[in-house]
Design a protein around this motif. Sequence first.
Motif, PDB file in Angstrom:
ATOM      1  N   UNK A  31      11.231  11.210  32.800  1.00  0.00           N
ATOM      2  CA  UNK A  31      10.585  11.583  31.551  1.00  0.00           C
ATOM      3  C   UNK A  31      11.564  11.196  30.446  1.00  0.00           C
ATOM      4  N   UNK A  32      11.081  10.458  29.469  1.00  0.00           N
ATOM      5  CA  UNK A  32      11.921   9.959  28.363  1.00  0.00           C
ATOM      6  C   UNK A  32      13.164   9.243  28.893  1.00  0.00           C
ATOM      7  N   UNK A  33      12.998   8.504  29.983  1.00  0.00           N
ATOM      8  CA  UNK A  33      14.088   7.720  30.541  1.00  0.00           C
ATOM      9  C   UNK A  33      15.078   8.497  31.389  1.00  0.00           C
ATOM     10  N   UNK A  34      14.858   9.796  31.567  1.00  0.00           N
ATOM     11  CA  UNK A  34      15.775  10.635  32.357  1.00  0.00           C
ATOM     12  C   UNK A  34      15.123  11.053  33.669  1.00  0.00           C
ATOM     13  N   UNK A  35      15.883  10.999  34.730  1.00  0.00           N
ATOM     14  CA  UNK A  35      15.397  11.248  36.085  1.00  0.00           C
ATOM     15  C   UNK A  35      15.185  12.742  36.331  1.00  0.00           C
ATOM     16  N   UNK A  36      14.020  13.077  36.934  1.00  0.00           N
ATOM     17  CA  UNK A  36      13.808  14.449  37.395  1.00  0.00           C
ATOM     18  C   UNK A  36      13.439  14.519  38.876  1.00  0.00           C
ATOM     19  N   UNK A  37      13.117  13.391  39.504  1.00  0.00           N
ATOM     20  CA  UNK A  37      12.811  13.396  40.935  1.00  0.00           C
ATOM     21  C   UNK A  37      13.078  12.012  41.529  1.00  0.00           C
ATOM     22  N   UNK A  38      13.589  12.013  42.756  1.00  0.00           N
ATOM     23  CA  UNK A  38      13.858  10.770  43.482  1.00  0.00           C
ATOM     24  C   UNK A  38      13.361  10.951  44.910  1.00  0.00           C
ATOM     25  N   UNK A  39      12.608   9.963  45.408  1.00  0.00           N
ATOM     26  CA  UNK A  39      12.094  10.062  46.771  1.00  0.00           C
ATOM     27  C   UNK A  39      11.839   8.681  47.355  1.00  0.00           C
ATOM     28  N   UNK A  40      11.819   8.639  48.655  1.00  0.00           N
ATOM     29  CA  UNK A  40      11.339   7.472  49.402  1.00  0.00           C
ATOM     30  C   UNK A  40      10.010   7.925  49.991  1.00  0.00           C
ATOM     31  N   UNK A  50      15.616  16.864  43.610  1.00  0.00           N
ATOM     32  CA  UNK A  50      15.169  17.487  42.368  1.00  0.00           C
ATOM     33  C   UNK A  50      16.336  18.156  41.661  1.00  0.00           C
ATOM     34  N   UNK A  51      16.312  18.095  40.355  1.00  0.00           N
ATOM     35  CA  UNK A  51      17.313  18.767  39.540  1.00  0.00           C
ATOM     36  C   UNK A  51      17.055  20.272  39.614  1.00  0.00           C
ATOM     37  N   UNK A  52      18.134  21.055  39.542  1.00  0.00           N
ATOM     38  CA  UNK A  52      17.988  22.503  39.633  1.00  0.00           C
ATOM     39  C   UNK A  52      19.103  23.181  38.848  1.00  0.00           C
ATOM     40  N   UNK A 100      11.534  18.987  36.163  1.00  0.00           N
ATOM     41  CA  UNK A 100      10.982  18.343  34.965  1.00  0.00           C
ATOM     42  C   UNK A 100      11.370  19.134  33.715  1.00  0.00           C
ATOM     43  N   UNK A 101      11.178  20.458  33.760  1.00  0.00           N
ATOM     44  CA  UNK A 101      11.475  21.307  32.602  1.00  0.00           C
ATOM     45  C   UNK A 101      12.947  21.249  32.218  1.00  0.00           C
ATOM     46  N   UNK A 107      16.529  17.053  26.481  1.00  0.00           N
ATOM     47  CA  UNK A 107      16.219  15.981  25.533  1.00  0.00           C
ATOM     48  C   UNK A 107      16.508  16.424  24.112  1.00  0.00           C
ATOM     49  N   UNK A 108      16.698  15.458  23.244  1.00  0.00           N
ATOM     50  CA  UNK A 108      16.872  15.782  21.831  1.00  0.00           C
ATOM     51  C   UNK A 108      15.541  16.264  21.268  1.00  0.00           C
TER      52      UNK A 108
END
Length: 117
Positions: A31-40, A50-52, A100-101, A107-108
Amino acid sequence: MTPEELKAACLDHHGAVEDFPFAPEVSVFKVAGKVFAITRLDEHPLAVSLKSDPDLAANLRAAHAAIRPGYHLNKRHWNTVTIDGSLGEEMVLDMIEDSYDLVVKSLTRAQRAALGG
């Protein structure tokens, strides 16, 4: 949760996009160029990083065998969640939303305004 359901859950968030900066088989949701999830999405069993919140991340890892420190990520801020049926789907969806949140919160003000919503 199927790979298609995981992908849909990530893309269901406002402004979320799927990108492939590492390899064609590694889906990175941003979201807005920033990662919140990565998966294969072709991985068996399916897993997602996931970020936590750091305290929550440690508590989740202590309580659930399917949640471990983020693979190739900052272990304090990221968890890798194995989607093997041991966690409820609602819990996985909540962790995606929390990730995501956290990213949106970082973000700015201008970036958040550009997202709308």
